[in-house]
Design a protein around this motif. Structure first.
Motif, PDB file in Angstrom:
ATOM      1  N   LEU A  69      -4.638  -2.452  -4.376  1.00 49.96           N
ATOM      2  CA  LEU A  69      -5.429  -2.332  -3.155  1.00 49.96           C
ATOM      3  C   LEU A  69      -6.911  -2.571  -3.427  1.00 49.96           C
TER       4      LEU A  69
ATOM      5  N   ILE B 118       0.820  -1.217   0.000  1.00 45.66           N
ATOM      6  CA  ILE B 118       0.000   0.000   0.000  1.00 45.66           C
ATOM      7  C   ILE B 118       0.852   1.265   0.000  1.00 45.66           C
TER       8      ILE B 118
ATOM      9  N   ILE C 268      -9.071   1.718   4.723  1.00 47.83           N
ATOM     10  CA  ILE C 268      -7.693   1.493   4.301  1.00 47.83           C
ATOM     11  C   ILE C 268      -7.313   2.472   3.195  1.00 47.83           C
TER      12      ILE C 268
ATOM     13  N   TYR D  89      -3.964   3.919   0.498  1.00 44.10           N
ATOM     14  CA  TYR D  89      -2.614   3.722  -0.029  1.00 44.10           C
ATOM     15  C   TYR D  89      -1.880   5.051   0.056  1.00 44.10           C
TER      16      TYR D  89
ATOM     17  N   PRO E  58      -1.595  -4.728   5.392  1.00 44.18           N
ATOM     18  CA  PRO E  58      -0.985  -3.715   4.525  1.00 44.18           C
ATOM     19  C   PRO E  58       0.534  -3.778   4.622  1.00 44.18           C
TER      20      PRO E  58
END
Length: 467
Positions: free
Chosen positions: A128, A116, A384, A386, A144
């Motif tokens: 991702l 990520i 989540i 990146y 991750p």
């Protein structure tokens, strides 16, 4: 459409059609019984789409990789939207191939690990997004992965290496020296102040128009430089390593690039050729810039080794220097680092060349390491994100470790802030001085390294003349 902020990228809720099709087509017969934890690793941080399944004992059960090198060679470099599109076209197939080769069904997985950060935002987003769909569909934990952490820990898959050890990560996008104290605890000793060594070598190769060279037309820039340098004489040109008086372990490669560019421009005028044509002295220039790069990396790494030895940060009995990343596959650079390691009684270890470049195996193995340590395992991936390339060093220091910048500042004391992911870790103060006797040993070893490299180059020239 990926929504980007200054530091991180958010992915929208993706359509499920691709994963549903993936699930319908994917079938493993007969179903095996697995006694070990299994992690699927997915890597799309730059221009390689990769996936692999690794178990907790280090067995690589299956892997697959799609390289975009041939496409990007034609454009003279990586074009992010093109890389993104190629990742989208290939990621499902690559994951299917890795799982099929392993004989593992997605439901057998213990977790899914995906890069990520850092990397190209558009490329990271593809990996991702696909991973989130798999995680949600199969109700698996998500791990991750920091791309550089994965490179650093790969050596523990191929060799029995305990903590701590020193790692030099050198690639087309990164250059850093760090003391690896645990799976998630890194003490940064030095980093590139500008571009990475692989990036610099690629730019020199493009400036030399090596893609037009019959022997180098299908090679990446760094590989072309290494290949052509074998035929060249580095003594024809003097390119000095940068930062020779800098009292730290940082790196710089922009200066090397500019000096080489001026040299190429001068030779073009001297030979009366236009930019884009191949110089008769291209091999000599490649040999000179490769040598300067090797010396620079060796000198800065040697300083870091001496610092760690002086502060008892490395075990005197079994000190290990790990060199990883794409540039680590350059055998000339590796030889220079081997000389430094031998001079300081360190063991030099490098992953196999295919594991030095980006791959899914290192991501899956990093997932295994974190799974065993109970670090960074997520059961909710709704938020989540990146993190693209721009904040790579800053974000890693925030997540992992902060440290010293000047090894020779006698009065400077820095606090090492350990990973917030490990509640049991604590800070530590270290003095960052380097005594005069250590400096003497440093200069003596550097001269010894240069002499050995010079002698090897001279012997090689003599052999060619005899032939």
């Amino acid at each position: 459409m990926l929504m980007l902020s200054k530091t991180a990228g958010a992915i929208p809720r993706p359509p499920r059609s691709n994963v549903r099709g993936f699930i319908r087509r994917f079938n493993v017969q007969p179903r095996a019984l697995f006694h070990h934890k299994l992690v699927l690793g997915i890597e799309t941080s730059c221009d390689d789409t990769a996936a692999a399944v690794v178990d907790e004992t280090g067995n690589v059960l299956g892997e697959a990789l799609h390289s975009q090198t041939e496409v990007h060679l034609k454009t003279g470099g990586i074009v992010p939207p093109v890389a993104q599109q190629l990742h989208r076209e290939n990621i499902q197939r690559i994951v299917e191939e890795a799982l099929s080769a392993s004989g593992v069904s997605p439901s057998d997985l213990s977790a899914i690990a995906t890069t990520i950060k850092p990397g190209l935002a558009l490329s990271l987003g593809v990996g991702l997004s696909f991973s989130v769909q798999l995680v949600n569909q199969f109700k698996k934990p998500f791990i991750p992965i920091h791309h550089m952490e994965a490179h650093a820990l790969t050596i523990r898959l191929t060799h029995k290496v305990g903590f701590p050890f020193l790692v030099l990560l050198i690639s087309g996008g990164h250059c850093l020296l760090a003391l690896v104290q645990s799976v998630s605890d890194f003490l940064l000793l030095g980093k590139s102040l500008d571009i990475a060594p692989g990036d610099m070598l690629d730019k020199v190769a493009r400036r030399l128009s090596l893609i037009k060279h019959p022997e180098c037309s299908t090679m990446s820039g760094g590989k072309a430089i290494e290949h052509l340098a074998k035929e060249g004489n580095r003594f024809h040109f003097t390119i000095n390593p940068p930062m020779q008086n800098a009292k730290n372990c940082d790196f710089s490669f922009t200066g090397l690039q500019h000096v080489t560019d001026k040299l190429i421009t001068h030779k073009e005028k001297e030979e009366g050729i236009e930019k884009g044509q191949i110089l008769s002295s291209a091999a000599d220039i490649a040999a000179a810039v490769q040598h300067a790069t090797a010396c620079h990396l060796a000198k800065r790494t040697h300083r870091a080794i001496l610092f760690c030895q002086q502060k008892n940060l490395l075990s005197p009995a079994n000190a290990v220097l790990v060199v990883s990343g794409g540039v680590a596959s350059n055998l000339y650079i590796r030889r220079a680092l081997e000389i430094v390691a031998n001079a300081t009684q360190c063991t030099l270890l490098c992953p196999p060349p295919r594991l030095c470049t980006d791959n899914g195996i290192m991501i899956a193995w990093n997932g295994i390491e974190r799974l065993r340590a109970g670090l960074g395992i997520l059961h909710d991936v709704e938020d989540i994100r990146y993190e693209p390339k721009a904040g790579e060093i800053v974000s890693w220091l925030r997540v992992l470790t902060a440290l010293t910048e000047d090894l020779d500042s006698v009065s400077s004391t820095h606090t090492v802030a350990h990973s917030p992911l490990n509640s049991g870790s604590r800070g530590a103060n270290i003095q960052t001085s380097m005594c005069s006797c250590t400096q003497t040993v440093y200069m003596r070893t550097v001269r010894h390294t240069l002499n050995i490299l010079n002698e090897k180059s001279k012997k090689k020239k003599k052999k060619k003349k005899k032939k």
